[in-house]
Design an enzyme around this catalytic site. Structure first.
Site, PDB file in Angstrom:
ATOM      1  N   LYS A  12     -10.375   8.091  -6.859  1.00 23.72           N
ATOM      2  CA  LYS A  12     -11.061   6.938  -7.671  1.00 23.72           C
ATOM      3  C   LYS A  12     -12.264   6.883  -6.601  1.00 23.72           C
ATOM      4  O   LYS A  12     -12.258   6.683  -5.448  1.00 23.72           O
ATOM      5  CB  LYS A  12     -10.161   5.869  -7.707  1.00 23.72           C
ATOM      6  CG  LYS A  12      -9.644   5.126  -6.544  1.00 23.72           C
ATOM      7  CD  LYS A  12     -10.653   4.115  -6.029  1.00 23.72           C
ATOM      8  CE  LYS A  12     -10.147   3.438  -4.774  1.00 23.72           C
ATOM      9  NZ  LYS A  12     -11.010   3.237  -3.537  1.00 23.72           N
ATOM     10  N   GLY A  97      -7.684   9.708   4.077  1.00 23.73           N
ATOM     11  CA  GLY A  97      -8.432   8.628   4.773  1.00 23.73           C
ATOM     12  C   GLY A  97      -9.811   8.415   4.401  1.00 23.73           C
ATOM     13  O   GLY A  97     -10.575   8.098   5.220  1.00 23.73           O
ATOM     14  N   GLY A  99     -11.028   6.479   1.653  1.00 25.30           N
ATOM     15  CA  GLY A  99     -11.438   5.683   0.504  1.00 25.30           C
ATOM     16  C   GLY A  99     -11.502   5.977  -0.744  1.00 25.30           C
ATOM     17  O   GLY A  99     -12.202   5.436  -1.837  1.00 25.30           O
ATOM     18  N   ALA A 101      -8.698   6.856  -2.601  1.00 31.58           N
ATOM     19  CA  ALA A 101      -7.140   6.334  -3.211  1.00 31.58           C
ATOM     20  C   ALA A 101      -6.367   7.922  -3.068  1.00 31.58           C
ATOM     21  O   ALA A 101      -5.507   8.095  -4.230  1.00 31.58           O
ATOM     22  CB  ALA A 101      -6.929   5.720  -4.412  1.00 31.58           C
ATOM     23  N   GLY A 102      -6.436   8.769  -2.331  1.00 39.41           N
ATOM     24  CA  GLY A 102      -5.886  10.121  -2.441  1.00 39.41           C
ATOM     25  C   GLY A 102      -4.347  10.007  -2.435  1.00 39.41           C
ATOM     26  O   GLY A 102      -3.593  10.671  -3.163  1.00 39.41           O
ATOM     27  N   GLY A 103      -3.791   9.285  -1.372  1.00 36.84           N
ATOM     28  CA  GLY A 103      -2.389   8.878  -1.395  1.00 36.84           C
ATOM     29  C   GLY A 103      -1.830   8.373  -2.455  1.00 36.84           C
ATOM     30  O   GLY A 103      -1.073   8.470  -3.003  1.00 36.84           O
ATOM     31  N   SER A 104      -2.483   7.205  -2.927  1.00 39.18           N
ATOM     32  CA  SER A 104      -2.269   6.318  -4.249  1.00 39.18           C
ATOM     33  C   SER A 104      -2.065   7.157  -5.459  1.00 39.18           C
ATOM     34  O   SER A 104      -0.872   7.055  -6.338  1.00 39.18           O
ATOM     35  CB  SER A 104      -3.168   5.415  -4.429  1.00 39.18           C
ATOM     36  OG  SER A 104      -3.244   4.498  -3.184  1.00 39.18           O
ATOM     37  N   ASP A 137      -3.661   0.250  -4.686  1.00 41.05           N
ATOM     38  CA  ASP A 137      -4.414   0.946  -5.687  1.00 41.05           C
ATOM     39  C   ASP A 137      -3.734   1.981  -6.555  1.00 41.05           C
ATOM     40  O   ASP A 137      -4.264   2.484  -7.485  1.00 41.05           O
ATOM     41  CB  ASP A 137      -5.142   2.058  -4.903  1.00 41.05           C
ATOM     42  CG  ASP A 137      -6.521   1.349  -4.074  1.00 41.05           C
ATOM     43  OD1 ASP A 137      -6.951   0.573  -4.600  1.00 41.05           O
ATOM     44  OD2 ASP A 137      -7.113   2.076  -3.038  1.00 41.05           O
TER      45      ASP A 137
END
Ligand code: C5P
Length: 285
Positions: A12, A97, A99, A101-104, A137
């Site tokens: 996102k 890391g 901004g 939302a890769g992990g989310s 997120d």
């Protein structure tokens, strides 16, 4: 029952990001327009005998219990007393890391994937609430598309698709911690904040000039103060023909907006050798 699902996990960006207030629970009250883009991780979920194992092609993400995808799987296994084990493979394409939302989005994909794999029939509302337990997120990543998010990020109002945006996304070669950026933010120093009502009005009319006028991010100045290269990239994107350029989330990714795909491709060709994490992207519907 199938014993594998494959789920696409889109990144996102924030088209606007307004920080409204600092809350007493350590979070900030936000008002932000979030947009999925067609830069996606792929999540493979297989059943296994026991336990939860997370692997990835990327060595930049944890392959243990601290991975948000692991946390999502663990949460559902507990809640629904799932006895089988799970093997999760994350084919990572979204910068880490950044901004974006890769992990989310990986966590959201795991919730959706396990729901499908075991036919759990979890309601949308319950999925969003489970997602919020993983991160602010995650609910948006479950909902997808375009939405305005308020509260911590979990009070979501879906938006109709707007104009297709042709973008060049540039990730500088370092990561930023969201918590650290929010900690450094001084609300009283904010100026030139986005007017989301004006943004929504322009979005509904496909008025690209009105949309662009409100594409602002309250966290940008804080992240630039820590990492001036963010400003260097913004300026470079303007030089290369972008009609607007904006940091996403807490950074450090910067997005340049172009009038058409060809203009974005030319900019990408000019910048890709300096910043090798540069991606041509569009809105994901
Ligand atoms: O919810 P999540 O774990 O993704 O948030 C990471 C950090 O970002 C939080 O610990 C908090 O410091 C900050 N944050 C915030 N306000 C939000 C979302 C995140 O202050 N609405």
């Amino acid at each position: 029952m199938n014993n594998q699902v494959v789920v696409e996990a889109p990144a996102k960006i924030n088209l606007t990001l307004k920080v409204v207030a600092k809350r007493t629970d350590g979070y900030h009250e936000l008002e932000t327009v979030m947009q999925q883009i067609n830069l996606c991780d792929q999540i493979f979920i297989d059943t296994a005998d026991q336990g939860i194992i997370v692997n990835s092609n990327s060595n930049e993400i944890p392959q243990n219990k601290s991975n948000l995808a692991y946390k999502a799987a663990h949460l559902l296994c507990e809640q629904f007393a799932i006895k089988l084990g799970l093997r999760i493979y994350i084919n990572k394409k979204i910068p880490v890391g950044a901004g974006l939302a890769g992990g989310s989005t990986d966590a959201a994909a795991v919730l959706l994937g396990i729901n499908e794999l075991f036919n759990l029939q979890i309601s949308n509302q319950d999925l969003l609430e489970l997602g919020l337990q993983i991160g602010s997120d995650v609910p948006f990543c479950i909902l997808g598309g375009t939405a305005i998010a308020r509260g911590r990020g979990e009070i979501l109002t879906p938006m109709l698709p707007g104009p297709r945006l042709e973008m060049l996304l540039v990730k500088p070669p370092f990561q930023l911690s969201t918590a650290e950026i929010f900690r450094a933010l001084r609300l009283e120093e904010l100026s030139n904040c986005p007017d989301n009502a004006a943004f929504l009005e322009a979005w509904g009319r496909y008025d690209i000039i009105g949309i662009t006028a409100q594409m602002k991010n309250d966290l940008e100045a804080v992240s630039i103060a820590k990492c001036p290269v963010i400003l260097t990239i913004k300026n470079r994107l303007y030089q290369l023909g972008a009609f607007h350029s904006l940091m996403s989330g807490s950074g450090p990714s910067v997005v340049g907006f172009f009038h058409d795909r060809d203009a974005a491709v030319r900019a990408w060709q000019a910048i890709k050798d300096t910043y090798n994490e540069s991606y041509l992207v569009t809105t994901y519907l």
